[in-house]
Motif scaffolding. Structure first.
Motif, PDB file in Angstrom:
ATOM      1  N   PHE A  54       0.829  -1.203   0.000  1.00  0.00           N
ATOM      2  CA  PHE A  54       0.000   0.000   0.000  1.00  0.00           C
ATOM      3  C   PHE A  54       0.865   1.255   0.000  1.00  0.00           C
ATOM      4  CE2 PHE A  54      -3.202  -3.065   0.991  1.00  0.00           C
ATOM      5  CZ  PHE A  54      -4.381  -2.509   0.517  1.00  0.00           C
ATOM      6  N   ASN A  55       1.962   1.217   0.745  1.00  0.00           N
ATOM      7  CA  ASN A  55       2.860   2.375   0.788  1.00  0.00           C
ATOM      8  C   ASN A  55       3.496   2.647  -0.572  1.00  0.00           C
ATOM      9  OD1 ASN A  55       2.380   2.790   3.504  1.00  0.00           O
ATOM     10  ND2 ASN A  55       4.159   1.606   4.175  1.00  0.00           N
ATOM     11  N   ARG A  56       3.870   1.594  -1.289  1.00  0.00           N
ATOM     12  CA  ARG A  56       4.590   1.763  -2.560  1.00  0.00           C
ATOM     13  C   ARG A  56       3.655   1.925  -3.756  1.00  0.00           C
ATOM     14  NH1 ARG A  56       7.745   2.971   0.492  1.00  0.00           N
ATOM     15  NH2 ARG A  56       9.522   1.784   1.279  1.00  0.00           N
ATOM     16  N   PHE A  57       2.485   1.251  -3.714  1.00  0.00           N
ATOM     17  CA  PHE A  57       1.617   1.230  -4.898  1.00  0.00           C
ATOM     18  C   PHE A  57       0.193   1.707  -4.637  1.00  0.00           C
ATOM     19  CE2 PHE A  57       4.954  -1.889  -5.611  1.00  0.00           C
ATOM     20  CZ  PHE A  57       5.380  -1.582  -6.892  1.00  0.00           C
ATOM     21  N   GLY A  58      -0.127   1.988  -3.390  1.00  0.00           N
ATOM     22  CA  GLY A  58      -1.469   2.476  -3.080  1.00  0.00           C
ATOM     23  C   GLY A  58      -2.510   1.380  -2.984  1.00  0.00           C
ATOM     24  N   GLY A  59      -2.109   0.120  -3.071  1.00  0.00           N
ATOM     25  CA  GLY A  59      -3.053  -0.989  -2.990  1.00  0.00           C
ATOM     26  C   GLY A  59      -3.088  -1.814  -4.267  1.00  0.00           C
ATOM     27  N   ARG A  60      -4.100  -2.660  -4.371  1.00  0.00           N
ATOM     28  CA  ARG A  60      -4.182  -3.603  -5.497  1.00  0.00           C
ATOM     29  C   ARG A  60      -4.287  -2.899  -6.853  1.00  0.00           C
ATOM     30  NH1 ARG A  60      -5.298  -8.939  -5.842  1.00  0.00           N
ATOM     31  NH2 ARG A  60      -5.982  -9.004  -3.656  1.00  0.00           N
ATOM     32  N   ILE A  61      -5.109  -1.853  -6.937  1.00  0.00           N
ATOM     33  CA  ILE A  61      -5.308  -1.192  -8.236  1.00  0.00           C
ATOM     34  C   ILE A  61      -3.998  -0.592  -8.733  1.00  0.00           C
ATOM     35  CG2 ILE A  61      -6.555   0.608  -9.475  1.00  0.00           C
ATOM     36  CD1 ILE A  61      -8.251  -1.806  -8.563  1.00  0.00           C
ATOM     37  N   GLY A  62      -3.276   0.075  -7.867  1.00  0.00           N
ATOM     38  CA  GLY A  62      -1.994   0.643  -8.260  1.00  0.00           C
ATOM     39  C   GLY A  62      -0.993  -0.430  -8.648  1.00  0.00           C
ATOM     40  N   LEU A  63      -1.040  -1.566  -7.952  1.00  0.00           N
ATOM     41  CA  LEU A  63      -0.132  -2.664  -8.272  1.00  0.00           C
ATOM     42  C   LEU A  63      -0.478  -3.264  -9.634  1.00  0.00           C
ATOM     43  CD1 LEU A  63       2.209  -4.418  -7.367  1.00  0.00           C
ATOM     44  CD2 LEU A  63       0.572  -5.868  -6.123  1.00  0.00           C
ATOM     45  N   ILE A  64      -1.764  -3.445  -9.888  1.00  0.00           N
ATOM     46  CA  ILE A  64      -2.189  -3.950 -11.207  1.00  0.00           C
ATOM     47  C   ILE A  64      -1.712  -3.009 -12.303  1.00  0.00           C
ATOM     48  CG2 ILE A  64      -4.199  -4.322 -12.694  1.00  0.00           C
ATOM     49  CD1 ILE A  64      -5.645  -5.439 -10.210  1.00  0.00           C
ATOM     50  N   ASP A  65      -1.946  -1.718 -12.117  1.00  0.00           N
ATOM     51  CA  ASP A  65      -1.523  -0.747 -13.124  1.00  0.00           C
ATOM     52  C   ASP A  65      -0.012  -0.790 -13.349  1.00  0.00           C
ATOM     53  OD1 ASP A  65      -4.068   0.201 -13.695  1.00  0.00           O
ATOM     54  OD2 ASP A  65      -3.981   1.816 -12.237  1.00  0.00           O
ATOM     55  N   ALA A  66       0.735  -1.121 -12.294  1.00  0.00           N
ATOM     56  CA  ALA A  66       2.196  -1.124 -12.396  1.00  0.00           C
ATOM     57  C   ALA A  66       2.740  -2.343 -13.128  1.00  0.00           C
ATOM     58  CB  ALA A  66       2.813  -1.048 -10.995  1.00  0.00           C
ATOM     59  N   VAL A  67       1.984  -3.449 -13.129  1.00  0.00           N
ATOM     60  CA  VAL A  67       2.542  -4.692 -13.689  1.00  0.00           C
ATOM     61  C   VAL A  67       1.742  -5.291 -14.840  1.00  0.00           C
ATOM     62  CG1 VAL A  67       3.589  -5.270 -11.461  1.00  0.00           C
ATOM     63  CG2 VAL A  67       1.350  -6.245 -12.056  1.00  0.00           C
ATOM     64  N   PRO A 108      -4.712 -16.461 -16.587  1.00  0.00           N
ATOM     65  CA  PRO A 108      -5.933 -16.091 -15.863  1.00  0.00           C
ATOM     66  C   PRO A 108      -6.150 -14.579 -15.784  1.00  0.00           C
ATOM     67  CG  PRO A 108      -4.760 -17.820 -14.700  1.00  0.00           C
ATOM     68  CD  PRO A 108      -3.850 -17.360 -15.809  1.00  0.00           C
ATOM     69  N   ALA A 109      -5.068 -13.810 -15.788  1.00  0.00           N
ATOM     70  CA  ALA A 109      -5.214 -12.349 -15.722  1.00  0.00           C
ATOM     71  C   ALA A 109      -5.931 -11.787 -16.944  1.00  0.00           C
ATOM     72  CB  ALA A 109      -3.839 -11.690 -15.577  1.00  0.00           C
ATOM     73  N   ALA A 110      -5.804 -12.465 -18.087  1.00  0.00           N
ATOM     74  CA  ALA A 110      -6.515 -12.015 -19.287  1.00  0.00           C
ATOM     75  C   ALA A 110      -8.020 -12.096 -19.068  1.00  0.00           C
ATOM     76  CB  ALA A 110      -6.102 -12.854 -20.494  1.00  0.00           C
ATOM     77  N   ASN A 111      -8.465 -13.127 -18.370  1.00  0.00           N
ATOM     78  CA  ASN A 111      -9.892 -13.260 -18.083  1.00  0.00           C
ATOM     79  C   ASN A 111     -10.356 -12.220 -17.077  1.00  0.00           C
ATOM     80  OD1 ASN A 111     -10.171 -15.560 -19.791  1.00  0.00           O
ATOM     81  ND2 ASN A 111      -9.164 -16.775 -18.218  1.00  0.00           N
ATOM     82  N   ASP A 112      -9.523 -11.942 -16.087  1.00  0.00           N
ATOM     83  CA  ASP A 112      -9.870 -10.891 -15.124  1.00  0.00           C
ATOM     84  C   ASP A 112      -9.997  -9.538 -15.816  1.00  0.00           C
ATOM     85  OD1 ASP A 112      -9.965 -12.588 -12.922  1.00  0.00           O
ATOM     86  OD2 ASP A 112      -7.822 -12.369 -12.518  1.00  0.00           O
ATOM     87  N   ALA A 113      -9.106  -9.292 -16.780  1.00  0.00           N
ATOM     88  CA  ALA A 113      -9.192  -8.035 -17.539  1.00  0.00           C
ATOM     89  C   ALA A 113     -10.475  -7.993 -18.357  1.00  0.00           C
ATOM     90  CB  ALA A 113      -7.973  -7.890 -18.452  1.00  0.00           C
ATOM     91  N   LEU A 125      -9.151  -1.276 -18.269  1.00  0.00           N
ATOM     92  CA  LEU A 125     -10.112  -0.668 -19.188  1.00  0.00           C
ATOM     93  C   LEU A 125      -9.464  -0.424 -20.546  1.00  0.00           C
ATOM     94  CD1 LEU A 125     -11.972   1.877 -16.862  1.00  0.00           C
ATOM     95  CD2 LEU A 125     -12.622  -0.456 -17.497  1.00  0.00           C
ATOM     96  N   GLU A 126      -8.188  -0.076 -20.547  1.00  0.00           N
ATOM     97  CA  GLU A 126      -7.469   0.139 -21.805  1.00  0.00           C
ATOM     98  C   GLU A 126      -7.339  -1.168 -22.581  1.00  0.00           C
ATOM     99  OE1 GLU A 126      -5.405   1.653 -24.967  1.00  0.00           O
ATOM    100  OE2 GLU A 126      -6.610   2.685 -23.453  1.00  0.00           O
ATOM    101  N   ILE A 127      -7.094  -2.265 -21.876  1.00  0.00           N
ATOM    102  CA  ILE A 127      -7.036  -3.570 -22.531  1.00  0.00           C
ATOM    103  C   ILE A 127      -8.383  -3.900 -23.165  1.00  0.00           C
ATOM    104  CG2 ILE A 127      -6.898  -6.059 -22.061  1.00  0.00           C
ATOM    105  CD1 ILE A 127      -4.708  -5.417 -20.019  1.00  0.00           C
ATOM    106  N   CYS A 128      -9.454  -3.669 -22.435  1.00  0.00           N
ATOM    107  CA  CYS A 128     -10.799  -3.927 -22.968  1.00  0.00           C
ATOM    108  C   CYS A 128     -11.096  -3.045 -24.172  1.00  0.00           C
ATOM    109  CB  CYS A 128     -11.846  -3.701 -21.880  1.00  0.00           C
ATOM    110  SG  CYS A 128     -11.773  -4.927 -20.551  1.00  0.00           S
ATOM    111  N   ALA A 131      -9.219  -4.450 -27.203  1.00  0.00           N
ATOM    112  CA  ALA A 131      -9.863  -5.674 -27.680  1.00  0.00           C
ATOM    113  C   ALA A 131     -11.175  -5.345 -28.382  1.00  0.00           C
ATOM    114  CB  ALA A 131     -10.098  -6.625 -26.512  1.00  0.00           C
ATOM    115  N   GLY A 132     -11.927  -4.401 -27.834  1.00  0.00           N
ATOM    116  CA  GLY A 132     -13.188  -4.018 -28.462  1.00  0.00           C
ATOM    117  C   GLY A 132     -12.986  -3.428 -29.838  1.00  0.00           C
ATOM    118  N   GLU A 133     -11.949  -2.637 -30.014  1.00  0.00           N
ATOM    119  CA  GLU A 133     -11.670  -2.025 -31.310  1.00  0.00           C
ATOM    120  C   GLU A 133     -11.372  -3.075 -32.372  1.00  0.00           C
ATOM    121  OE1 GLU A 133      -8.567   0.834 -30.985  1.00  0.00           O
ATOM    122  OE2 GLU A 133      -9.848   2.345 -30.008  1.00  0.00           O
TER     123      GLU A 133
END
Length: 197
Positions: A54-67, A108-113, A125-128, A131-133
């Motif tokens: 949380f200190n380095r990435f702000g939580g799960r969302i920040g970590l997802i965005d980072a990797v 599995p992360a592709a399905n989560d996206a 959202l950018e991945i989606c 893919a939509g385009e």
């Protein structure tokens, strides 16, 4: 150099090392089991506390965005680029559907996206959006060429891939040979008359 400056430099080095360890642990965990892996497990693998994430990435969302780039986005863009390089409309569509289903099976992360498990993560959202385009693009060209059933729409392709993501995430994982056989059935089912044998 003053003692304070040296201490500050050491702290920055520790912080960078912690961030790198967290990123590597998250990439390994998300690739193997998807984006919903408990952060406690990521922290343990990284050798840090959950609070450090949380200190380095702000939580799960920040970590997802980072990797997410290394986890799935680079591979998805590669699929899109290779698909667009294919000249024949049917071969292009068949390659895309096969490659995306393969990615869904392996990552599995592709399905989560695709399922937008974390809608606040802008990277997902950018991945989606990407893919939509290409979904729209492929269906439009394939229908115009007569290689796709006339009634098959981009929403249908999205639904098929979305349903596959749900099945892989929440259902019993099929054997690979059965999964690939069903990809062939799917493609045969949407093929236009001009490409039927």
């Amino acid at each position: 150099m003053s003692g304070g400056a040296a201490a500050g430099s050491g702290l920055r080095a520790d912080a960078k090392r912690n961030a790198d360890q967290i990123r590597h642990a998250a990439i390994d965990a998300f690739r193997g089991r998807g984006l919903t892996v408990p952060l406690e497990e990521v922290a343990k693998a990284a050798g840090v506390s959950k609070a450090t994430i949380f200190n380095r990435f702000g939580g799960r969302i920040g970590l997802i965005d980072a990797v997410i780039e290394e986890v799935v986005a680079v591979e998805l863009r590669g699929i899109i680029d290779r698909t667009r390089a294919i000249g024949d409309p049917w071969e292009r569509l068949a390659h895309y559907v096969t490659a995306i289903r393969d990615l869904q099976y392996r990552q599995p992360a592709a399905n989560d996206a695709m399922l937008q498990v974390y809608p606040d993560a802008q990277s997902l959202l950018e991945i989606c959006r990407a893919a939509g385009e290409i979904n729209e693009e492929l269906i439009e060209v394939s229908r115009a060429a007569g290689v796709l059933r006339a009634e098959f729409a981009a929403d249908d392709l999205h639904a098929l891939l979305h349903d596959n993501a749900l099945a892989l995430k929440h259902g019993t994982r099929p054997r690979r040979e059965d999964y690939d056989r069903r990809t062939t059935f799917l493609l045969d089912g949407i093929r236009g008359r001009s490409r039927r044998t």
